[in-house]
Design a protein around this motif. Structure first.
Motif, PDB file in Angstrom:
ATOM      1  N   GLU A 182       0.832  -1.203   0.000  1.00 41.46           N
ATOM      2  CA  GLU A 182       0.000   0.000   0.000  1.00 41.46           C
ATOM      3  C   GLU A 182       0.867   1.253   0.000  1.00 41.46           C
ATOM      4  O   GLU A 182       0.546   2.233  -0.670  1.00 41.46           O
ATOM      5  CB  GLU A 182      -0.942   0.000   1.204  1.00 41.46           C
ATOM      6  CG  GLU A 182      -2.007  -1.070   1.130  1.00 41.46           C
ATOM      7  CD  GLU A 182      -2.781  -1.229   2.435  1.00 41.46           C
ATOM      8  OE1 GLU A 182      -3.915  -1.707   2.365  1.00 41.46           O
ATOM      9  OE2 GLU A 182      -2.251  -0.890   3.505  1.00 41.46           O
TER      10      GLU A 182
ATOM     11  N   GLU B 157       2.130   1.709  -3.445  1.00 37.27           N
ATOM     12  CA  GLU B 157       1.024   2.168  -4.285  1.00 37.27           C
ATOM     13  C   GLU B 157       0.749   3.654  -4.071  1.00 37.27           C
ATOM     14  O   GLU B 157       0.555   4.407  -5.027  1.00 37.27           O
ATOM     15  CB  GLU B 157      -0.236   1.348  -3.979  1.00 37.27           C
ATOM     16  CG  GLU B 157      -1.404   1.675  -4.890  1.00 37.27           C
ATOM     17  CD  GLU B 157      -2.606   0.791  -4.599  1.00 37.27           C
ATOM     18  OE1 GLU B 157      -3.717   1.338  -4.578  1.00 37.27           O
ATOM     19  OE2 GLU B 157      -2.419  -0.417  -4.394  1.00 37.27           O
ATOM     20  N   GLU B 158       0.758   4.091  -2.820  1.00 31.76           N
ATOM     21  CA  GLU B 158       0.523   5.503  -2.511  1.00 31.76           C
ATOM     22  C   GLU B 158       1.650   6.379  -3.065  1.00 31.76           C
ATOM     23  O   GLU B 158       1.401   7.460  -3.591  1.00 31.76           O
ATOM     24  CB  GLU B 158       0.370   5.714  -1.008  1.00 31.76           C
ATOM     25  CG  GLU B 158      -0.901   5.123  -0.430  1.00 31.76           C
ATOM     26  CD  GLU B 158      -2.170   5.740  -0.996  1.00 31.76           C
ATOM     27  OE1 GLU B 158      -2.206   6.965  -1.193  1.00 31.76           O
ATOM     28  OE2 GLU B 158      -3.121   4.981  -1.247  1.00 31.76           O
TER      29      GLU B 158
ATOM     30  N   THR C 214       3.429   5.673  -5.643  1.00 31.16           N
ATOM     31  CA  THR C 214       3.231   5.662  -7.093  1.00 31.16           C
ATOM     32  C   THR C 214       2.151   6.656  -7.491  1.00 31.16           C
ATOM     33  O   THR C 214       2.324   7.432  -8.433  1.00 31.16           O
ATOM     34  CB  THR C 214       2.853   4.247  -7.575  1.00 31.16           C
ATOM     35  OG1 THR C 214       3.870   3.339  -7.172  1.00 31.16           O
ATOM     36  CG2 THR C 214       2.695   4.207  -9.083  1.00 31.16           C
ATOM     37  N   LYS C 215       1.026   6.651  -6.769  1.00 30.87           N
ATOM     38  CA  LYS C 215      -0.071   7.586  -7.044  1.00 30.87           C
ATOM     39  C   LYS C 215       0.383   9.028  -6.907  1.00 30.87           C
ATOM     40  O   LYS C 215      -0.111   9.909  -7.609  1.00 30.87           O
ATOM     41  CB  LYS C 215      -1.247   7.342  -6.093  1.00 30.87           C
ATOM     42  CG  LYS C 215      -2.053   6.118  -6.405  1.00 30.87           C
ATOM     43  CD  LYS C 215      -3.198   5.988  -5.416  1.00 30.87           C
ATOM     44  CE  LYS C 215      -3.970   4.721  -5.584  1.00 30.87           C
ATOM     45  NZ  LYS C 215      -5.040   4.596  -4.575  1.00 30.87           N
ATOM     46  N   ALA C 216       1.324   9.257  -6.004  1.00 26.04           N
ATOM     47  CA  ALA C 216       1.826  10.607  -5.774  1.00 26.04           C
ATOM     48  C   ALA C 216       2.801  11.044  -6.858  1.00 26.04           C
ATOM     49  O   ALA C 216       3.257  12.189  -6.857  1.00 26.04           O
ATOM     50  CB  ALA C 216       2.488  10.696  -4.403  1.00 26.04           C
TER      51      ALA C 216
ATOM     52  N   LEU D 282       0.706  13.345   0.969  1.00 29.01           N
ATOM     53  CA  LEU D 282      -0.111  13.188  -0.234  1.00 29.01           C
ATOM     54  C   LEU D 282      -1.247  14.207  -0.258  1.00 29.01           C
ATOM     55  O   LEU D 282      -1.561  14.780  -1.308  1.00 29.01           O
ATOM     56  CB  LEU D 282      -0.673  11.765  -0.314  1.00 29.01           C
ATOM     57  CG  LEU D 282       0.354  10.666  -0.513  1.00 29.01           C
ATOM     58  CD1 LEU D 282      -0.304   9.293  -0.417  1.00 29.01           C
ATOM     59  CD2 LEU D 282       1.080  10.819  -1.827  1.00 29.01           C
TER      60      LEU D 282
ATOM     61  N   LYS E  63      -1.770  17.023  -3.128  1.00 26.37           N
ATOM     62  CA  LYS E  63      -3.022  17.151  -3.873  1.00 26.37           C
ATOM     63  C   LYS E  63      -3.553  18.569  -3.773  1.00 26.37           C
ATOM     64  O   LYS E  63      -4.014  19.138  -4.769  1.00 26.37           O
ATOM     65  CB  LYS E  63      -4.062  16.148  -3.352  1.00 26.37           C
ATOM     66  CG  LYS E  63      -3.754  14.727  -3.717  1.00 26.37           C
ATOM     67  CD  LYS E  63      -4.763  13.770  -3.099  1.00 26.37           C
ATOM     68  CE  LYS E  63      -4.384  12.335  -3.362  1.00 26.37           C
ATOM     69  NZ  LYS E  63      -5.308  11.392  -2.726  1.00 26.37           N
TER      70      LYS E  63
END
Length: 79
Positions: A5, A8-9, A11-13, A55, A59
């Motif tokens: 996780e 993944e976080e 990567t999303k960032a 994050l 955003k």
């Protein structure tokens, strides 16, 4: 949060693969990621909270930049 996780976080960032790898290695060395026999690796609560706050801040920064860009484009269209 487990290690998958966290990756993944990151990567999303938009964190590059090389930086993600370095970050995960650093967290393991610092003891922020620990190994357990049942669940594999897990990220401590403090690191999880730090990652979530980071994050969220990223955003918000992106949203502000997009709002400014839209406003400038609207002014250009009107002018």
């Amino acid at each position: 949060m487990n290690i998958y996780e966290a990756v993944e976080e990151l990567t999303k960032a938009g964190v590059s693969e090389s930086i993600r790898t370095l970050t995960i290695r650093k967290w393991i060395k610092e003891g922020k990621i620990t190994s357990s026999d049942n669940n594999g690796y897990s990220v401590d609560k403090q690191t999880t909270k730090l990652l979530q706050n980071s994050l969220r801040d990223e955003k918000n920064e992106i949203i502000k930049k997009l709002q400014t860009k839209i406003k400038l484009q609207e002014q250009y269209i009107e002018g």
